[in-house]
Design a protein around this motif. Structure first.
Motif, PDB file in Angstrom:
ATOM      1  N   ALA A 156     103.100 -48.545  50.747  1.00 54.43           N
ATOM      2  CA  ALA A 156     103.647 -49.564  51.643  1.00 54.43           C
ATOM      3  C   ALA A 156     102.652 -50.710  51.835  1.00 54.43           C
ATOM      4  CB  ALA A 156     104.002 -48.936  52.977  1.00 54.43           C
ATOM      5  N   THR A 157     101.370 -50.396  51.860  1.00 55.96           N
ATOM      6  CA  THR A 157     100.338 -51.427  51.996  1.00 55.96           C
ATOM      7  C   THR A 157     100.316 -52.327  50.768  1.00 55.96           C
ATOM      8  OG1 THR A 157      99.029 -49.934  53.356  1.00 55.96           O
ATOM      9  CG2 THR A 157      97.886 -51.834  52.424  1.00 55.96           C
ATOM     10  N   VAL A 158     100.453 -51.733  49.584  1.00 54.50           N
ATOM     11  CA  VAL A 158     100.506 -52.522  48.345  1.00 54.50           C
ATOM     12  C   VAL A 158     101.680 -53.487  48.402  1.00 54.50           C
ATOM     13  CG1 VAL A 158     100.917 -52.396  45.851  1.00 54.50           C
ATOM     14  CG2 VAL A 158      99.320 -50.815  46.927  1.00 54.50           C
ATOM     15  N   ARG A 159     102.841 -52.991  48.832  1.00 50.36           N
ATOM     16  CA  ARG A 159     104.021 -53.849  48.926  1.00 50.36           C
ATOM     17  C   ARG A 159     103.842 -54.907  50.006  1.00 50.36           C
ATOM     18  NH1 ARG A 159     107.097 -54.867  45.675  1.00 50.36           N
ATOM     19  NH2 ARG A 159     109.007 -54.744  46.853  1.00 50.36           N
ATOM     20  N   GLY A 160     103.164 -54.541  51.089  1.00 52.52           N
ATOM     21  CA  GLY A 160     102.922 -55.487  52.168  1.00 52.52           C
ATOM     22  C   GLY A 160     102.037 -56.646  51.746  1.00 52.52           C
ATOM     23  N   LEU A 161     101.157 -56.389  50.800  1.00 50.80           N
ATOM     24  CA  LEU A 161     100.313 -57.459  50.267  1.00 50.80           C
ATOM     25  C   LEU A 161     101.065 -58.315  49.253  1.00 50.80           C
ATOM     26  CD1 LEU A 161      96.919 -55.586  49.781  1.00 50.80           C
ATOM     27  CD2 LEU A 161      97.418 -57.377  51.429  1.00 50.80           C
ATOM     28  N   GLY A 162     102.269 -57.889  48.880  1.00 49.56           N
ATOM     29  CA  GLY A 162     103.068 -58.668  47.940  1.00 49.56           C
ATOM     30  C   GLY A 162     102.799 -58.346  46.493  1.00 49.56           C
TER      31      GLY A 162
ATOM     32  N   ARG B 189      95.615 -50.537  39.523  1.00 47.65           N
ATOM     33  CA  ARG B 189      96.105 -49.175  39.301  1.00 47.65           C
ATOM     34  C   ARG B 189      97.481 -49.037  39.912  1.00 47.65           C
ATOM     35  NH1 ARG B 189      92.674 -44.455  41.348  1.00 47.65           N
ATOM     36  NH2 ARG B 189      94.514 -43.421  40.564  1.00 47.65           N
ATOM     37  N   SER B 190      98.267 -48.155  39.323  1.00 48.58           N
ATOM     38  CA  SER B 190      99.619 -47.927  39.826  1.00 48.58           C
ATOM     39  C   SER B 190      99.572 -47.109  41.113  1.00 48.58           C
ATOM     40  CB  SER B 190     100.435 -47.180  38.777  1.00 48.58           C
ATOM     41  OG  SER B 190     101.671 -46.779  39.306  1.00 48.58           O
ATOM     42  N   PRO B 191     100.386 -47.475  42.095  1.00 47.66           N
ATOM     43  CA  PRO B 191     100.416 -46.700  43.339  1.00 47.66           C
ATOM     44  C   PRO B 191     101.268 -45.433  43.239  1.00 47.66           C
ATOM     45  CG  PRO B 191     101.817 -48.613  43.537  1.00 47.66           C
ATOM     46  CD  PRO B 191     101.137 -48.719  42.200  1.00 47.66           C
ATOM     47  N   ILE B 192     101.806 -45.140  42.061  1.00 49.45           N
ATOM     48  CA  ILE B 192     102.586 -43.913  41.886  1.00 49.45           C
ATOM     49  C   ILE B 192     101.659 -42.713  42.095  1.00 49.45           C
ATOM     50  CG2 ILE B 192     103.856 -42.493  40.215  1.00 49.45           C
ATOM     51  CD1 ILE B 192     104.774 -45.097  38.912  1.00 49.45           C
TER      52      ILE B 192
ATOM     53  N   LEU C 121      92.847 -49.230  44.430  1.00 44.41           N
ATOM     54  CA  LEU C 121      93.984 -49.702  43.653  1.00 44.41           C
ATOM     55  C   LEU C 121      93.895 -51.180  43.278  1.00 44.41           C
ATOM     56  CD1 LEU C 121      96.954 -48.075  45.625  1.00 44.41           C
ATOM     57  CD2 LEU C 121      95.972 -47.304  43.470  1.00 44.41           C
ATOM     58  N   VAL C 122      93.079 -51.941  43.998  1.00 43.51           N
ATOM     59  CA  VAL C 122      93.046 -53.386  43.816  1.00 43.51           C
ATOM     60  C   VAL C 122      91.654 -53.873  43.447  1.00 43.51           C
ATOM     61  CG1 VAL C 122      94.966 -53.796  45.382  1.00 43.51           C
ATOM     62  CG2 VAL C 122      92.650 -53.835  46.255  1.00 43.51           C
ATOM     63  N   ARG C 123      91.619 -55.122  42.987  1.00 43.33           N
ATOM     64  CA  ARG C 123      90.361 -55.802  42.686  1.00 43.33           C
ATOM     65  C   ARG C 123      90.452 -57.215  43.241  1.00 43.33           C
ATOM     66  NH1 ARG C 123      89.248 -56.802  36.533  1.00 43.33           N
ATOM     67  NH2 ARG C 123      90.734 -58.447  36.950  1.00 43.33           N
TER      68      ARG C 123
END
Length: 61
Positions: free
Chosen positions: A25-31, A14-17, A57-59
Protein backbone atom coordinates in the motif's frame (compact mmCIF):
# COMPACT_ATOMS: atom_id res chain seq x y z
CA UNK A 1 12.49 35.94 -4.45
CA UNK A 2 10.75 32.68 -5.29
CA UNK A 3 10.73 29.68 -3.03
CA UNK A 4 11.65 26.40 -4.68
CA UNK A 5 10.04 23.23 -3.40
CA UNK A 6 12.52 20.47 -2.83
CA UNK A 7 11.78 17.21 -4.60
CA UNK A 8 13.09 13.69 -4.45
CA UNK A 9 13.04 11.12 -7.28
CA UNK A 10 12.14 7.60 -6.21
CA UNK A 11 12.50 4.47 -8.35
CA UNK A 12 10.91 1.10 -7.61
CA UNK A 13 13.70 -1.48 -8.00
CA UNK A 14 12.08 -4.61 -6.50
CA UNK A 15 8.63 -6.06 -6.89
CA UNK A 16 6.34 -5.69 -3.87
CA UNK A 17 4.88 -9.16 -4.54
CA UNK A 18 5.32 -11.26 -1.41
CA UNK A 19 5.77 -8.24 0.82
CA UNK A 20 3.49 -7.16 3.65
CA UNK A 21 0.18 -5.67 2.58
CA UNK A 22 0.93 -2.31 4.20
CA UNK A 23 4.27 -2.14 2.37
CA UNK A 24 2.47 -2.73 -0.92
CA UNK A 25 0.00 0.00 0.00
CA UNK A 26 2.92 2.35 0.70
CA UNK A 27 4.39 1.65 -2.75
CA UNK A 28 1.03 2.48 -4.32
CA UNK A 29 0.70 5.56 -2.12
CA UNK A 30 3.96 6.88 -3.51
CA UNK A 31 2.53 6.43 -7.01
CA UNK A 32 4.86 3.64 -8.06
CA UNK A 33 3.27 0.99 -10.25
CA UNK A 34 5.74 -1.15 -12.16
CA UNK A 35 9.35 -2.08 -11.45
CA UNK A 36 11.73 0.69 -12.62
CA UNK A 37 8.96 3.31 -12.54
CA UNK A 38 10.14 6.70 -11.28
CA UNK A 39 8.19 9.43 -9.47
CA UNK A 40 9.30 12.90 -8.48
CA UNK A 41 7.73 13.75 -5.12
CA UNK A 42 7.88 16.69 -2.74
CA UNK A 43 10.48 16.19 -0.04
CA UNK A 44 8.27 16.22 3.06
CA UNK A 45 8.62 14.31 6.34
CA UNK A 46 5.62 12.15 5.38
CA UNK A 47 7.16 11.13 2.06
CA UNK A 48 10.53 10.52 3.72
CA UNK A 49 8.83 8.24 6.25
CA UNK A 50 7.15 6.27 3.46
CA UNK A 51 10.47 5.89 1.65
CA UNK A 52 12.21 4.73 4.84
CA UNK A 53 9.47 2.16 5.42
CA UNK A 54 10.06 0.49 2.04
CA UNK A 55 13.75 1.32 1.62
CA UNK A 56 14.51 -2.24 0.50
CA UNK A 57 12.15 -1.84 -2.49
CA UNK A 58 13.10 1.63 -3.75
CA UNK A 59 16.12 3.69 -4.72
CA UNK A 60 16.49 7.46 -4.60
CA UNK A 61 17.62 8.62 -8.04
Amino acid sequence: MTQQTKTVKVQLVRSPIGCKEDHRATVRGLGLRKVNSVRELQDTPAVRGMINKIDYLVRIV
